[in-house]
Design an enzyme around this catalytic site. Sequence first.
Site, PDB file in Angstrom:
ATOM      1  N   ILE A 159       0.839  -1.198   0.000  1.00 12.10           N
ATOM      2  CA  ILE A 159       0.000   0.000   0.000  1.00 12.10           C
ATOM      3  C   ILE A 159       0.871   1.244   0.000  1.00 12.10           C
ATOM      4  O   ILE A 159       0.617   2.200  -0.749  1.00 12.10           O
ATOM      5  CB  ILE A 159      -0.956  -0.011   1.202  1.00 12.10           C
ATOM      6  CG1 ILE A 159      -1.915  -1.198   1.098  1.00 12.10           C
ATOM      7  CG2 ILE A 159      -1.723   1.308   1.291  1.00 12.10           C
ATOM      8  CD1 ILE A 159      -2.707  -1.461   2.366  1.00 12.10           C
ATOM      9  N   ARG A 239      -3.305   0.364  10.590  1.00 11.04           N
ATOM     10  CA  ARG A 239      -3.823  -0.330  11.761  1.00 11.04           C
ATOM     11  C   ARG A 239      -3.858   0.640  12.931  1.00 11.04           C
ATOM     12  O   ARG A 239      -2.924   1.419  13.154  1.00 11.04           O
ATOM     13  CB  ARG A 239      -2.945  -1.542  12.119  1.00 11.04           C
ATOM     14  CG  ARG A 239      -3.031  -2.695  11.122  1.00 11.04           C
ATOM     15  CD  ARG A 239      -4.404  -3.371  11.177  1.00 11.04           C
ATOM     16  NE  ARG A 239      -4.478  -4.555  10.328  1.00 11.04           N
ATOM     17  CZ  ARG A 239      -4.989  -4.586   9.118  1.00 11.04           C
ATOM     18  NH1 ARG A 239      -5.436  -3.438   8.574  1.00 11.04           N
ATOM     19  NH2 ARG A 239      -5.059  -5.712   8.424  1.00 11.04           N
ATOM     20  N   ASP A 262      -9.084   5.985   9.385  1.00 10.17           N
ATOM     21  CA  ASP A 262      -9.952   4.892   8.951  1.00 10.17           C
ATOM     22  C   ASP A 262      -9.895   3.736   9.939  1.00 10.17           C
ATOM     23  O   ASP A 262     -10.752   2.853   9.913  1.00 10.17           O
ATOM     24  CB  ASP A 262      -9.535   4.410   7.556  1.00 10.17           C
ATOM     25  CG  ASP A 262     -10.515   3.424   6.962  1.00 10.17           C
ATOM     26  OD1 ASP A 262     -11.727   3.737   6.942  1.00 10.17           O
ATOM     27  OD2 ASP A 262     -10.091   2.343   6.515  1.00 10.17           O
ATOM     28  N   GLU A 267     -11.182  -0.175  18.194  1.00 10.72           N
ATOM     29  CA  GLU A 267     -11.979   0.010  16.982  1.00 10.72           C
ATOM     30  C   GLU A 267     -13.292  -0.748  17.104  1.00 10.72           C
ATOM     31  O   GLU A 267     -13.264  -1.971  17.234  1.00 10.72           O
ATOM     32  CB  GLU A 267     -11.191  -0.501  15.775  1.00 10.72           C
ATOM     33  CG  GLU A 267     -11.833  -0.180  14.433  1.00 10.72           C
ATOM     34  CD  GLU A 267     -10.985  -0.637  13.256  1.00 10.72           C
ATOM     35  OE1 GLU A 267     -11.556  -1.145  12.281  1.00 10.72           O
ATOM     36  OE2 GLU A 267      -9.750  -0.501  13.322  1.00 10.72           O
ATOM     37  N   HIS A 286     -13.317   1.855   8.813  1.00  7.86           N
ATOM     38  CA  HIS A 286     -12.424   0.814   8.284  1.00  7.86           C
ATOM     39  C   HIS A 286     -12.895   0.369   6.894  1.00  7.86           C
ATOM     40  O   HIS A 286     -13.103  -0.823   6.642  1.00  7.86           O
ATOM     41  CB  HIS A 286     -12.377  -0.386   9.246  1.00  7.86           C
ATOM     42  CG  HIS A 286     -11.140  -1.220   9.084  1.00  7.86           C
ATOM     43  ND1 HIS A 286     -10.535  -1.857  10.127  1.00  7.86           N
ATOM     44  CD2 HIS A 286     -10.387  -1.523   7.983  1.00  7.86           C
ATOM     45  CE1 HIS A 286      -9.468  -2.527   9.696  1.00  7.86           C
ATOM     46  NE2 HIS A 286      -9.362  -2.327   8.398  1.00  7.86           N
TER      47      HIS A 286
END
Length: 328
Positions: A159, A239, A262, A267, A286
């Site tokens: 990424i 993350r 995100d 979370e 996410h």
Amino acid sequence: MSPGLLDDVFPPPVRARLEETADLLRPSPVGEFDSPEAAAALAGAEVLLTGWGCPPVDAALLDRAPSLRAVVHAAGTVKTFLSPAAFDRGIVVSSAAAANALPVAEFTLAAIIMGAKRVFPLAGLFRTRRTHRTGADLDRQHWLGTHGLTIGVVGASRIGRRVIDLLRVLDVEVLLYDPYVDAAEAAALGVTPTDLDTLVATSDVVTLHAPDTAETRGIIDARRLGLMRPGTLLVNTARGPLVDTEALTGHLVDGRLDAVLDVTSPEPLPADHPLWDLPNVFLTPHLAGAQGNEVGRLGALAVDELARYAQGAPFEHPVHRGDLGRIT
């Protein structure tokens, strides 16, 4: 994989290619391995085609699949289900993480552009007042726009590399922190390598693309957040545990930093957490990874890998045992 994913991961054209490439022992996915039907399929399977929701593939399961030679994962990380025992037995492994990297990188580029333009606080103000911005509104922002910015990329993952490539459309300088990338590789990527402290202290935008490992957990801690200059935009599509949430919250509450998150830790955040309501924070659920019509890319890549395997060719997107400590 989870049975409900079949049509998304393998839309009709991709499913047709799959059926041309492989003899499917079952027409639908196995959601668990304990049924008699699953046991029969495992006994004769040469390849496991897996996806999100795959049950654990551990040593005990591998004992029930004596013919297994390959695992092709039509999703991102294999660490959530695949035991290292598979590598010990000579099973070759592939992942569609590269296909999942593209939407994350696209999302990240959008977050950088929109965040640098201070779209999120100004849009909130516009929605509240329902009248045009004023000079004072703009003056309250640390800076506006991407022209001439320094973007700090943490992690030259799949990424991270996609993000670096997409950033070429902007007039920016790109710094990179990745302890596994040497100067020659950084030059080939077109970035300036640096240590993490220098990156966070000199970047206008810090974007995170490192895996969640023991070494990276909390890598953006209170000290490094304090090194960031006022107005720095932090983008996290990697993350949540990479960032000290409590320390970050203080900098966001006082308006010193902005963030597009995100992922968070925990979370999701508790319902009463202050980050939900801050104008300089944009939270998303996410969703940077493959969603909707993007998911078919994962299946298409997996079928491409199956075709290579069928031809006796090596995988284009292999996962090696040594990668496990460096991937999410």
